[in-house]
Write a protein that holds these residues in place. Structure first.
Motif, PDB file in Angstrom:
ATOM      1  N   ARG A   1       0.842  -1.189   0.000  1.00  0.00           N
ATOM      2  CA  ARG A   1       0.000   0.000   0.000  1.00  0.00           C
ATOM      3  C   ARG A   1       0.880   1.243   0.000  1.00  0.00           C
ATOM      4  O   ARG A   1       1.905   1.297   0.694  1.00  0.00           O
ATOM      5  CB  ARG A   1      -0.922   0.024   1.216  1.00  0.00           C
ATOM      6  N   ALA A   2       0.461   2.235  -0.799  1.00  0.00           N
ATOM      7  CA  ALA A   2       1.162   3.523  -0.840  1.00  0.00           C
ATOM      8  C   ALA A   2       0.141   4.637  -0.644  1.00  0.00           C
ATOM      9  O   ALA A   2      -0.914   4.653  -1.276  1.00  0.00           O
ATOM     10  CB  ALA A   2       1.881   3.695  -2.177  1.00  0.00           C
ATOM     11  N   ASP A   3       0.469   5.584   0.248  1.00  0.00           N
ATOM     12  CA  ASP A   3      -0.366   6.763   0.498  1.00  0.00           C
ATOM     13  C   ASP A   3       0.429   8.018   0.186  1.00  0.00           C
ATOM     14  O   ASP A   3       1.621   8.111   0.490  1.00  0.00           O
ATOM     15  CB  ASP A   3      -0.829   6.805   1.949  1.00  0.00           C
ATOM     16  N   ASN A   4      -0.257   8.983  -0.409  1.00  0.00           N
ATOM     17  CA  ASN A   4       0.372  10.255  -0.780  1.00  0.00           C
ATOM     18  C   ASN A   4      -0.593  11.383  -0.416  1.00  0.00           C
ATOM     19  O   ASN A   4      -1.754  11.370  -0.820  1.00  0.00           O
ATOM     20  CB  ASN A   4       0.672  10.255  -2.278  1.00  0.00           C
ATOM     21  N   THR A   5      -0.136  12.332   0.392  1.00  0.00           N
ATOM     22  CA  THR A   5      -0.906  13.532   0.715  1.00  0.00           C
ATOM     23  C   THR A   5      -0.051  14.744   0.406  1.00  0.00           C
ATOM     24  O   THR A   5       1.181  14.714   0.554  1.00  0.00           O
ATOM     25  CB  THR A   5      -1.333  13.559   2.193  1.00  0.00           C
ATOM     26  N   ALA A   6      -0.689  15.822  -0.023  1.00  0.00           N
ATOM     27  CA  ALA A   6       0.055  17.021  -0.408  1.00  0.00           C
ATOM     28  C   ALA A   6      -0.838  18.246  -0.327  1.00  0.00           C
ATOM     29  O   ALA A   6      -2.068  18.158  -0.421  1.00  0.00           O
ATOM     30  CB  ALA A   6       0.615  16.874  -1.829  1.00  0.00           C
ATOM     31  N   GLY A   7      -0.215  19.386  -0.154  1.00  0.00           N
ATOM     32  CA  GLY A   7      -0.883  20.681  -0.243  1.00  0.00           C
ATOM     33  C   GLY A   7      -0.018  21.632  -1.032  1.00  0.00           C
ATOM     34  O   GLY A   7       1.220  21.566  -0.962  1.00  0.00           O
ATOM     35  N   TYR A   8      -0.644  22.512  -1.826  1.00  0.00           N
ATOM     36  CA  TYR A   8       0.142  23.421  -2.650  1.00  0.00           C
ATOM     37  C   TYR A   8      -0.502  24.801  -2.702  1.00  0.00           C
ATOM     38  O   TYR A   8      -1.701  24.965  -2.480  1.00  0.00           O
ATOM     39  CB  TYR A   8       0.328  22.870  -4.067  1.00  0.00           C
ATOM     40  N   LEU A   9       0.332  25.788  -2.998  1.00  0.00           N
ATOM     41  CA  LEU A   9      -0.099  27.178  -3.109  1.00  0.00           C
ATOM     42  C   LEU A   9       0.713  27.839  -4.202  1.00  0.00           C
ATOM     43  O   LEU A   9       1.941  27.708  -4.227  1.00  0.00           O
ATOM     44  CB  LEU A   9       0.113  27.911  -1.779  1.00  0.00           C
ATOM     45  N   GLN A  10       0.044  28.538  -5.120  1.00  0.00           N
ATOM     46  CA  GLN A  10       0.752  29.239  -6.194  1.00  0.00           C
ATOM     47  C   GLN A  10       0.126  30.599  -6.430  1.00  0.00           C
ATOM     48  O   GLN A  10      -1.094  30.763  -6.406  1.00  0.00           O
ATOM     49  CB  GLN A  10       0.720  28.424  -7.492  1.00  0.00           C
ATOM     50  N   LEU A  11       0.982  31.589  -6.687  1.00  0.00           N
ATOM     51  CA  LEU A  11       0.555  32.953  -6.973  1.00  0.00           C
ATOM     52  C   LEU A  11       1.079  33.355  -8.342  1.00  0.00           C
ATOM     53  O   LEU A  11       2.280  33.244  -8.619  1.00  0.00           O
ATOM     54  CB  LEU A  11       1.091  33.918  -5.917  1.00  0.00           C
ATOM     55  N   ASP A  12       0.185  33.795  -9.217  1.00  0.00           N
ATOM     56  CA  ASP A  12       0.550  34.310 -10.535  1.00  0.00           C
ATOM     57  C   ASP A  12       0.107  35.764 -10.610  1.00  0.00           C
ATOM     58  O   ASP A  12      -1.078  36.069 -10.411  1.00  0.00           O
ATOM     59  CB  ASP A  12      -0.112  33.494 -11.639  1.00  0.00           C
ATOM     60  N   LYS A  13       1.058  36.651 -10.903  1.00  0.00           N
ATOM     61  CA  LYS A  13       0.797  38.084 -10.807  1.00  0.00           C
ATOM     62  C   LYS A  13       1.321  38.810 -12.038  1.00  0.00           C
ATOM     63  O   LYS A  13       2.441  38.559 -12.489  1.00  0.00           O
ATOM     64  CB  LYS A  13       1.492  38.639  -9.543  1.00  0.00           C
ATOM     65  N   LYS A  14       0.482  39.700 -12.584  1.00  0.00           N
ATOM     66  CA  LYS A  14       0.891  40.504 -13.740  1.00  0.00           C
ATOM     67  C   LYS A  14       1.100  41.942 -13.290  1.00  0.00           C
ATOM     68  O   LYS A  14       0.272  42.513 -12.577  1.00  0.00           O
ATOM     69  CB  LYS A  14      -0.151  40.440 -14.853  1.00  0.00           C
ATOM     70  N   PHE A  15       2.226  42.538 -13.735  1.00  0.00           N
ATOM     71  CA  PHE A  15       2.554  43.923 -13.435  1.00  0.00           C
ATOM     72  C   PHE A  15       2.642  44.714 -14.739  1.00  0.00           C
ATOM     73  O   PHE A  15       3.305  44.290 -15.694  1.00  0.00           O
ATOM     74  CB  PHE A  15       3.900  44.029 -12.703  1.00  0.00           C
ATOM     75  N   PHE A  16       1.980  45.889 -14.755  1.00  0.00           N
ATOM     76  CA  PHE A  16       2.133  46.856 -15.847  1.00  0.00           C
ATOM     77  C   PHE A  16       1.828  46.262 -17.228  1.00  0.00           C
ATOM     78  O   PHE A  16       2.347  46.737 -18.235  1.00  0.00           O
ATOM     79  CB  PHE A  16       3.549  47.443 -15.857  1.00  0.00           C
ATOM     80  N   GLU A  17       1.009  45.178 -17.281  1.00  0.00           N
ATOM     81  CA  GLU A  17       0.624  44.534 -18.534  1.00  0.00           C
ATOM     82  C   GLU A  17       1.804  43.918 -19.293  1.00  0.00           C
ATOM     83  O   GLU A  17       1.635  43.377 -20.372  1.00  0.00           O
ATOM     84  CB  GLU A  17      -0.103  45.524 -19.469  1.00  0.00           C
TER      85      GLU A  17
END
Length: 795
Positions: A461-477
């Motif tokens: 048996r294999a168990d995998n747990t994860a959490g993630y966070l990502q920020l994508d930001k545009k500046f001045f077009e």
């Protein structure tokens, strides 16, 4: 009385002038009339709404004049002027035009939201469904092999030489169907023929470490197969085809006498909207008698024919799939459904050819595996887009595989996968997208093949747990920045490991069609059940378990420039990139003495095992050209690229394994002393120079196209294969092959066809036009020339 009258009139006037108005409607594609989901509808900078799953929008505004701005990835910005009077409910449906430039092509995989390909911070290639149809591709591996920088060896995807020969275990490339992992739960390998091709939206290939969003297997990249939803108009497509293998260049290697092996099959797809319910259906049947013949059996007292045969190579399968979506009428923005795919198959796999002369299209006795397979997955999902633009997604999958093999290698596994993701689009001094998610995954495996676990039961048996966070930001077009972090934990039986990984990247639009990018990403891969516990043999070669195998770690950095261009009605882009990826605890499938000698029965304890070999590094550069449009009256599409890599061991003299007993005469293993050609420390089974190209031209009812692929020779393999060949313990001719095949191979495919009536198209295709005898992996030959006839119907 006058005061009362004045008060009432003032009150009525205030109500009249203070009463809001409503403007609402549906936003659609101007070509296929498909509703567009997630279009930004703004009436002032940073103020407005987004369309829901039905393409609808609603704005409640004070009376006045407004300039509505509609923006959507892959479409040109649309403006509408409106005048609203008090109490009015105005209906305004809007059709948006698709952007013509290839830099505006929409992709999802890089950030898990719609992005223009020009703004993506990583290298990313796209396979469109037209290529799959035009080349009559019957397995996703054939499509992936057309992507610059990617090669499929023994069904394992290699992106930019990130992997070598591993006997199909532990992919460093994550493979997804509709954003959910589809690698087998026990050994981490893709089954390409199982992936749905019939109702394809597009395939997106990310090159470079992508573990933040996609987890452990995404050490070298991601392949995401995206299926399509129905359009406004129903669509039914049927394709029928048949083909034949030609005789190989060496007439003595033709094992089939006068009956050339045949291929044939059919596939279909249907998609339709029934009010708020969307339905897609697809399926195929396929039969390939195989160009690899049965293994030769020596003459005996009963049969004097030295080519008396057993079962040979073949592939026969049937698959059916469906997708559903219900758009809820009561809860605005809510949709849900179930997708599923089911396949039955009978096939063979060959490990080693018999020899490089007349037996090159025959397997070495004992090295062919016959498999009966049953596979299916069921994917319930829920999608909710709130009025505030918050996107909630819950995706689940139950994936089952059951393989009945003929040689004590039976295995089956069941996978439960769930992922909840929330995404918010904001206007924080420019476009901002915040993505967060949690993942849970469980694998239960029952296999004779993986009985090298501590109790020898083959139950793991294999168990995998994860959490993630990502920020994508545009500046001045102009400037787009992306940063993310993931924390992941693995438990296989009683072994646990966990690791945080991060990535950062940026893209700057230097000119109108010029994008400069740079990215850095970390990777972490925990060994699969199969890598740790496989315990089997192939012919006289034994494959040993390694319960002590450690996780791999890596980091990847790249910098690139994407330049768009336009030649009349033909648009495209040229992408140039340099890259480097470093690995720690690099896992390689390596030959050594892993058991006590018991004579020739166990080849004196020698065999293969997955081991941590120290450090490795891959550096290189890549050019990719993508184009589509008209050159005069001719429609032209093209996808081509060249990739050069330098994959090396950074610890060539590190002792990574020793024989398990003290009196062994076999030396401790290092990269150097286990390599056939350790010049420049090049890693084993790597192709350093790759060219991929496909061009198609269509004029009125006629089209013609062709593909070219170049694979440089494999410089280095395990020295053991050479030694076994030389001393007669496993004669294969591989030593002579390595000495004489040093210049690489060019493989050309061609196709031509026409549309006879509006809905019927016929094509003739030739693969391996020059009939080259070649091997991507020495010891395993590729197909000789083949010819096919294809008929497609759009009903």
């Amino acid at each position: 009385m006058r005061l009362f009258t004045f008060t009432v009139l003032c009150s009525l006037a205030c109500q009249m002038f203070g009463q809001n108005t409503t403007i609402r409607g549906v936003v659609i594609d101007n070509r296929d009339k498909q509703a567009l989901i997630g279009v930004n509808v703004l009436y002032a900078p940073g103020k407005g709404t987004v369309t829901d799953v039905n393409g609808r929008y609603v704005l409640d505004l004070p009376p006045g004049e407004y300039e509505l701005s509609l923006s959507y990835v892959g479409y040109t910005t649309t403006m509408r002027s409106v005048v609203l009077t008090a109490g009015e409910v105005k209906e305004l449906d809007i059709a948006m035009e698709r952007a013509a430039a290839q830099l505006d092509m929409v992709v999802i995989s890089a950030g898990k939201f719609d992005q223009r390909i020009g703004e993506v911070t990583q290298s990313l290639s796209v396979i469109r469904p037209d290529l799959v149809r035009n080349k009559n591709i019957t397995s996703m591996s054939e499509a992936i092999d057309q992507v610059p920088g990617v090669v499929i060896i023994d069904e394992e995807p290699q992106i930019r030489a990130g992997s070598g020969f591993s006997y199909g275990a532990g992919s460093r490339v994550q493979v997804l169907v509709d954003d959910i992992p589809i690698l087998s739960g026990d050994i981490g390998r893709p089954n390409w023929t199982f992936l749905p091709l019939e109702n394809l939206e597009q395939v997106e290939v990310i090159k470079g470490a992508s573990s933040v969003l996609y987890g452990s297997a995404a050490l070298s990249g991601v392949i995401n197969v995206r299926t399509a939803y129905p359009r406004a108009e129903p669509s039914t497509k049927v394709t029928l085809f048949t083909g034949i293998y030609d005789s190989p260049e060496n007439a003595g290697a033709r094992w089939w006498a006068d009956n050339n092996p045949m291929t044939g099959g059919a596939n279909f797809s249907h998609s339709q909207q029934y009010g708020r319910f969307d339905l897609t259906l697809g399926g195929n049947v396929f039969s390939d008698n195989g160009y690899v013949g049965p293994e030769p059996i020596p003459a005996d007292s009963i049969a004097t024919d030295p080519l008396r045969t057993s079962s040979g190579g073949y592939d026969k399968r049937a698959r059916i799939n469906f997708g559903t979506r219900w758009r809820n009428a009561k809860v605005k923005g809510l949709s849900y459904g179930i997708n599923a795919n089911f396949m039955k198959s009978r096939s063979t796999s060959v490990f080693i050819w018999n020899d490089i002369e007349d037996g090159i299209y025959r397997p070495k006795p004992g090295t062919i595996t016959l498999t009966r397979g049953t596979q299916y997955y069921v994917d319930p999902y829920l999608d909710y887009l709130s009025n505030a633009g918050t996107h909630h997604t819950l995706r689940m999958r139950y994936h089952a595989q059951d393989f009945d093999n003929n040689n004590g290698q039976d295995n089956k596994n069941h996978v439960l996968h769930g992922e909840y993701q929330v995404q918010q689009e904001l206007d924080l001094f420019g476009e901002t997208v915040l993505t967060a998610g949690v993942v849970w995954r469980r694998v239960d495996s029952e296999a004779e093949l993986y009985s090298g676990d501590p109790d020898g039961s083959g139950l793991n048996r294999a168990d995998n747990t994860a959490g993630y966070l990502q920020l994508d930001k545009k500046f001045f077009e102009k400037l787009t920045l992306s940063a993310g972090v993931r924390y992941e934990q693995f438990v296989v039986d009683d072994v646990e490991a966990s690791e945080p990984v991060l990535r950062v990247g940026g893209t700057y639009q230097a000119l109108k069609a010029t994008y400069v990018r740079v990215s850095y990403g970390q990777g972490f891969r925990f060994p699969t059940i199969g890598e740790r516990y496989i315990n089997t043999s192939v012919g006289s070669l034994n494959i040993y378990p390694n319960p002590d195998l450690l996780p791999e770690r890596s980091w990847n950095v790249e910098g690139g420039v994407k330049q768009g261009f336009e030649l009349g009605g033909f648009t495209g882009y040229l992408d140039a990139v340099v890259f480097q990826q470093d690995f720690e605890n690099y896992v390689e499938f390596t030959f050594g003495q892993w058991a006590q000698p018991a004579g020739i029965s166990n080849l004196f304890g020698f065999g293969f095992k997955s081991v941590n070999t120290g450090g490795a590094r891959v550096t290189g550069y890549e050019f990719e050209l993508v184009g589509k449009g008209k050159l005069g009256p001719v429609d032209v599409t093209t996808l081509m690229g060249y990739t050069h890599t330098l994959p090396i061991s950074t610890t060539p003299n590190l002792v990574y394994a020793k024989p398990p007993f003290p009196n062994s005469t076999f030396p401790p293993s290092t990269y150097t002393n286990t390599s056939y050609d350790p010049t420049d420390n090049i890693l084993k089974f790597r192709i350093q120079h790759l060219f991929r190209g496909d061009v198609q031209a269509a004029y009125k009812r006629f089209f013609i196209g062709g593909s070219a692929r170049y694979n440089s020779h494999v410089q280095n393999i395990d020295l053991a294969f050479i030694t076994l060949d030389d001393n007669g313990l496993l004669e294969t001719g591989v030593h002579e092959w390595m000495d004489t095949h040093t210049t690489g191979d060019w493989i050309f495919d061609a196709r031509i066809g026409m549309t006879f009536i509006e809905k019927v198209r016929v094509a003739f295709l030739v693969n391996n036009v020059t009939n080259e005898t070649y091997a991507m992996r020495p010891l395993s030959v590729e197909a000789p020339r083949s010819m096919q006839v294809q008929m497609s119907l759009n009903l």
